[in-house]
Design an enzyme around this catalytic site. Sequence first.
Site, short mmCIF file in Angstrom:
data_model
loop_
_atom_site.label_atom_id
_atom_site.label_comp_id
_atom_site.label_asym_id
_atom_site.label_seq_id
_atom_site.Cartn_x
_atom_site.Cartn_y
_atom_site.Cartn_z
N GLY A 1 8.79 16.25 32.35
CA GLY A 1 8.83 15.31 33.43
C GLY A 1 7.78 14.07 33.31
N ASP A 2 7.75 13.16 34.32
CA ASP A 2 6.95 11.99 34.19
C ASP A 2 6.11 12.10 35.15
OD1 ASP A 2 5.77 9.33 34.11
OD2 ASP A 2 7.85 8.31 34.05
N PHE A 3 4.85 12.15 35.20
CA PHE A 3 3.87 12.25 36.36
C PHE A 3 3.70 11.06 37.36
CE2 PHE A 3 0.13 12.20 32.97
CZ PHE A 3 0.40 10.86 32.73
N HIS B 1 -8.39 9.22 33.03
CA HIS B 1 -9.24 8.29 32.37
C HIS B 1 -8.46 7.27 31.43
CE1 HIS B 1 -10.37 9.81 27.93
NE2 HIS B 1 -8.93 10.33 28.40
#
Length: 340
Positions: A229-231, A249
């Site tokens: 998925g895509d956070f 970061h």
Amino acid sequence: MPESKPPAALLSLQNLITGKWVAQAVSFAAKLGIADSLRDGPKGCDELARMNQMDADALYRVLRALASVGVFAEQDDRRFVLTPTAEFLRSDVPGSLRAVATMAGEDWTWRPWGDLYGSVKTGEPAFDRVFGSPAFEYLARNPIAATVFDEAMTGWSMQNAHAVAAAYDFSGIETLMDVGGGHGYLLATILEQRPALRGVLFETPEVGEGARDRLDARGLSDRCRVVSGDFFQSIPEGADACILKSVIHDWDDARATIILKHCARAVGRGGRVLLAEMIVPPGDGPHPAKLLDLEMLVMVGGRERTGDQFRELLAGAGIRLARIVPTASPMCVVEGVVEG
């Protein structure tokens, strides 16, 4: 009358200025696998040149220079041997930095530093200006570069994963989700130390495929699943805690907050969000976070943060900073607890 020696401060500055020469030479040796070629004993420069289809005299000059700074040692007849430092350029030793050294010399990590001026003037990453797109979009379009990057990130993870796993008490967590966990080295290390714990590795589809094989090789497929998925869009529920190592970061505060809000929603109230990151200390003392912070500025527009900056960042996502746990490495575990 004998000439006076240059002051130590001058010599120190000269070494700092010429550091790029050393970095490129180390990266070159890593790409050629010179340390692997020397694992069984010394080899002559002519033989190493034939193995790598290089000019023997030019290769000798590189190895001679590296020997002068402790990487390799020169013997009679232009033969070279490993030193303790060079051992970590081997690909088959624990803590190998070969992949990291290889990436350090790639043009897509090197050229953006030539525009440090532009990044400091604008506060924006140089990478985007040099290559015409953000770094992670570039990697998505260039699979060879992405492979180099993924291997280097695994190499970095090997430097501190055991320290992170040993320093933090994961008791009370039944399922731990590693968000943006690369090839799963940290998560696998934690799971191996805690047989009752189950894991979820959340990654992009491309990186997740490589992680499955590595988790299977470590005998963890039955306790750890890989979810793609895509956070920036969402993070799946079902874990008691999320851990993100060297992820936050990479991003400025606005985008980092989006990721953290999705983590908070995924684990729910009382769940833990754990950030394995370096903390920038006060004062003038040396710390790797201070130079890594410039890499983040130039490459992706991210940053290393102080403890207070992490507190504010977490609060903006509805997460309370509970404590900062030091480890045996430069990395700490920033423990956050979801409040809302």
